[in-house]
Write a protein that holds these residues in place. Structure first.
Motif, mmCIF file in Angstrom:
data_model
loop_
_atom_site.group_PDB
_atom_site.id
_atom_site.type_symbol
_atom_site.label_atom_id
_atom_site.label_comp_id
_atom_site.label_asym_id
_atom_site.label_seq_id
_atom_site.Cartn_x
_atom_site.Cartn_y
_atom_site.Cartn_z
ATOM 1 N N LEU A 404 0.807 -1.227 0.000
ATOM 2 C CA LEU A 404 0.000 0.000 0.000
ATOM 3 C C LEU A 404 0.840 1.278 0.000
ATOM 4 O O LEU A 404 0.557 2.202 -0.774
ATOM 5 N N PRO A 405 1.885 1.412 0.826
ATOM 6 C CA PRO A 405 2.638 2.670 0.812
ATOM 7 C C PRO A 405 3.311 2.985 -0.516
ATOM 8 O O PRO A 405 3.445 4.158 -0.884
ATOM 9 N N ARG A 438 1.821 3.555 5.955
ATOM 10 C CA ARG A 438 1.648 2.300 6.681
ATOM 11 C C ARG A 438 0.980 2.553 8.036
ATOM 12 O O ARG A 438 0.141 1.773 8.483
ATOM 13 N N ARG A 439 1.341 3.665 8.696
ATOM 14 C CA ARG A 439 0.696 4.021 9.958
ATOM 15 C C ARG A 439 -0.795 4.294 9.736
ATOM 16 O O ARG A 439 -1.628 3.906 10.555
ATOM 17 N N PHE A 441 -2.738 2.968 7.539
ATOM 18 C CA PHE A 441 -3.424 1.686 7.366
ATOM 19 C C PHE A 441 -3.589 0.978 8.711
ATOM 20 O O PHE A 441 -4.632 0.383 8.986
ATOM 21 N N ASP A 442 -2.582 1.048 9.562
ATOM 22 C CA ASP A 442 -2.664 0.417 10.879
ATOM 23 C C ASP A 442 -3.724 1.091 11.741
ATOM 24 O O ASP A 442 -4.494 0.422 12.451
ATOM 25 N N LEU A 443 -3.792 2.418 11.703
ATOM 26 C CA LEU A 443 -4.794 3.144 12.486
ATOM 27 C C LEU A 443 -6.198 2.826 11.994
ATOM 28 O O LEU A 443 -7.137 2.675 12.789
ATOM 29 N N SER A 444 -6.346 2.714 10.674
ATOM 30 C CA SER A 444 -7.639 2.341 10.109
ATOM 31 C C SER A 444 -8.041 0.939 10.556
ATOM 32 O O SER A 444 -9.202 0.691 10.919
ATOM 33 N N GLY A 445 -7.078 0.016 10.568
ATOM 34 C CA GLY A 445 -7.365 -1.346 11.012
ATOM 35 C C GLY A 445 -7.767 -1.396 12.477
ATOM 36 O O GLY A 445 -8.657 -2.167 12.862
ATOM 37 N N ALA A 446 -7.119 -0.562 13.308
ATOM 38 C CA ALA A 446 -7.475 -0.531 14.727
ATOM 39 C C ALA A 446 -8.904 -0.020 14.926
ATOM 40 O O ALA A 446 -9.654 -0.534 15.770
#
Length: 527
Positions: A404-405, A438-439, A441-446
């Motif tokens: 993604l990035p 990437r951060r 995407f991680d925040l969205s996943g959380a």
């Protein structure tokens, strides 16, 4: 073993050991699928092209391109992590096979015949990597180098595409009688443009047609180009150079890969190349050279990789974060950042009018734009390609997270005035766009996990119910579904602030409501 043997030798050991698939049994239905390839028995498995692709990767990363940066990380179980320095940056030691983006992303671009931009300072290996991709396609080093286009301020359309023959210009009675001497590089399966941001805007427009529509046009004559992988280079990722790169051309680039700094601990390898007079591009083993038919088959196999619904839903949720701009429009459908952009209105003034949301919590406040259909299609194909490269039949969440990035690097633009970037712990993300994406995407996943959308997604359920079709639905069933949609809309907006994912859910519900309404009108007209 002499040093040069390290260059033209491919390891016989499997690059990704796993249980081999059972041989496919012959089925009488195969007789209706067309003739068998010459010499191929019905139960003979096709060559494992994913293994060949991995062999190419490991030969390049271990031998040809000195790139010890394993920034695409995978883990099977816990990984060793260390906090380093005053800033306490994390050093990961991955517990599974990981990869260098500078080698892997260009190779996936070769396999999918997409477009890759290398960025980085001079002498970082951008052009050398692109040349290796050309040699993998079966072209000679001499042909690849001669076909490479070098951007410069005086570059014309004729320099790029070809010239009409002078005698025809004098004697021809019509355009059709003029023959064009097309440039040989147009027929290459790997096309390379060095320093593309030094090409004048008018010539960039011709390049845009070539990259976007895969044909060249001179004096109403058309040259149809073969499906190709494209590699472009630039010394920075902002489109700077002699000329600004036009937005439409930048948008045609699928992935952006940064050439990271050389690690002097590997200076000995450079010394061997000097002393032995070795040029890696001239020593590519024939075992990792791909024919056009093999690349065609790789493309088919990549497209066949499945994207499980839970992965697709998380990607949908991530995408929904960025387009909403409530202050940009009055009608619900026009409350988007694209509406604000098209208006030409001052961005800071639009932001000032956008109140009510938590600008630190809302991921959409970190960007100045949303994602296009082209961006999403590119992300899906690269996620499939990475899963295929790893020998998997399905895309995993980490595959999406890793590519993604690089796909969105030049597409999802940060708003550096957003409160998120004002936090001291996020200061480095202003310049490190790969880590920022990437951060995100991680925040969205959380947030997706917090909302428990894997188990509680009424809009997804109503969408799946609609996808089963309308044939045979009674008026009573349609009215029942319409009532459920209206009731759910009322529940969702009660006392809640409007965020991107809710905005897209409401638009999906409006779509379903309209489809059922149209069907109800038709149903009543039949009585």
């Amino acid at each position: 073993m002499p040093p040069f043997n390290l260059f033209n030798r491919v390891s016989k050991a499997p690059t990704n050991p796993r249980t081999p698939p059972k041989p496919r049994q012959f089925d009488v239905a195969d007789l209706y699928q067309g003739p068998l390839a010459t010499g191929q028995a019905p139960d003979q498995a096709a060559p494992a092209l994913d293994e060949k692709l991995r062999q190419a990767y490991f030969w390049i990363v271990n031998t040809a391109i000195i790139s010890p940066h394993y920034d695409i990380e995978y883990n099977h179980g816990p990984a060793q992590t260390y906090a380093v320095g005053d800033t306490r940056r994390t050093l990961n030691l991955p517990s599974a096979q990981s990869y260098s983006s500078f080698v892997l992303l260009p190779l996936l671009t070769f396999a999918t015949r997409r477009k890759c931009l290398f960025v980085g300072g001079p002498g970082r290996g951008k052009t050398a990597s692109a040349i290796l991709m050309g040699v993998l396609s079966g072209a000679s080093v001499k042909d690849v180098k001669r076909a490479m286009q070098h951007g410069h301020p005086q570059m014309t359309i004729a320099d790029l595409l070809g010239n009409p023959l002078p005698a025809d210009l004098v004697n021809a009675q019509s355009m059709d009688a003029i023959r064009i001497a097309w440039r040989a590089w147009l027929g290459m399966r790997v096309k390379i443009i060095d320093e593309y941001n030094r090409i004048p805007p008018r010539t960039q427009s011709a390049l845009l047609t070539l990259m976007g529509d895969n044909y060249a046009e001179v004096l109403n004559h058309i040259y149809e180009c073969p499906e190709s992988a494209w590699y472009l280079t630039a010394n920075d990722d902002q489109g700077g150079g002699t000329y600004e790169v036009i937005e439409a051309l930048r948008d045609r680039i699928d992935v952006v890969v940064q050439a990271l700094a050389f690690n002097p601990r590997f200076l000995g390898e450079l010394l061997v190349r000097i002393e032995e007079n070795l040029k890696p591009e001239e020593l590519v083993p024939p075992e990792i050279v791909f024919t056009a038919a093999e690349v065609d088959r790789i493309g088919e196999e990549i497209r066949a990789v499945a994207v499980p619904e839970p992965i697709r839903r998380r990607l949908e949720f991530f995408t929904s974060q960025f387009e909403l701009m409530a202050a940009a429009g009055d009608q619900f459908e026009y409350m988007t950042k694209d509406t604000a952009r098209l208006s030409g209105f001052d961005w800071s003034a639009v932001i000032a009018a956008d109140s009510g949301r938590d600008r630190l919590k809302d991921l959409g406040c970190q960007t100045v734009n949303g994602l296009s259909v082209r961006n999403l299609m590119t992300l899906l194909i690269y996620a499939k390609a990475l899963a295929y490269f790893r020998g998997n039949a399905e895309v995993e969440l980490d595959d999406v997270r890793q590519v993604l990035p690089f796909v969105l690097h030049d597409k999802l633009r940060p708003d550096l005035d957003a409160p998120f970037f004002g936090l001291p712990e996020n200061a480095a993300l202003r310049t490190d766009q790969i880590s920022w994406l990437r951060r995100l995407f991680d925040l969205s996943g959380a947030e997706y996990d917090r909302l428990d959308l894997d188990r509680n997604d009424p809009v997804g359920e109503m969408g799946a119910q609609f996808e089963q079709g309308l044939d045979g639905l009674s008026e009573r069933d349609v009215l029942k579904r319409l009532h459920r949609i209206e009731q759910h809309v009322g529940e969702q907006i009660r006392g809640r602030k409007l965020y991107g994912h809710l905005y897209d859910d409401l638009l999906k519900l409006k779509y379903l409501h309209q489809r059922y309404t149209n069907y109800l009108v038709w149903l009543r007209s039949q009585t």
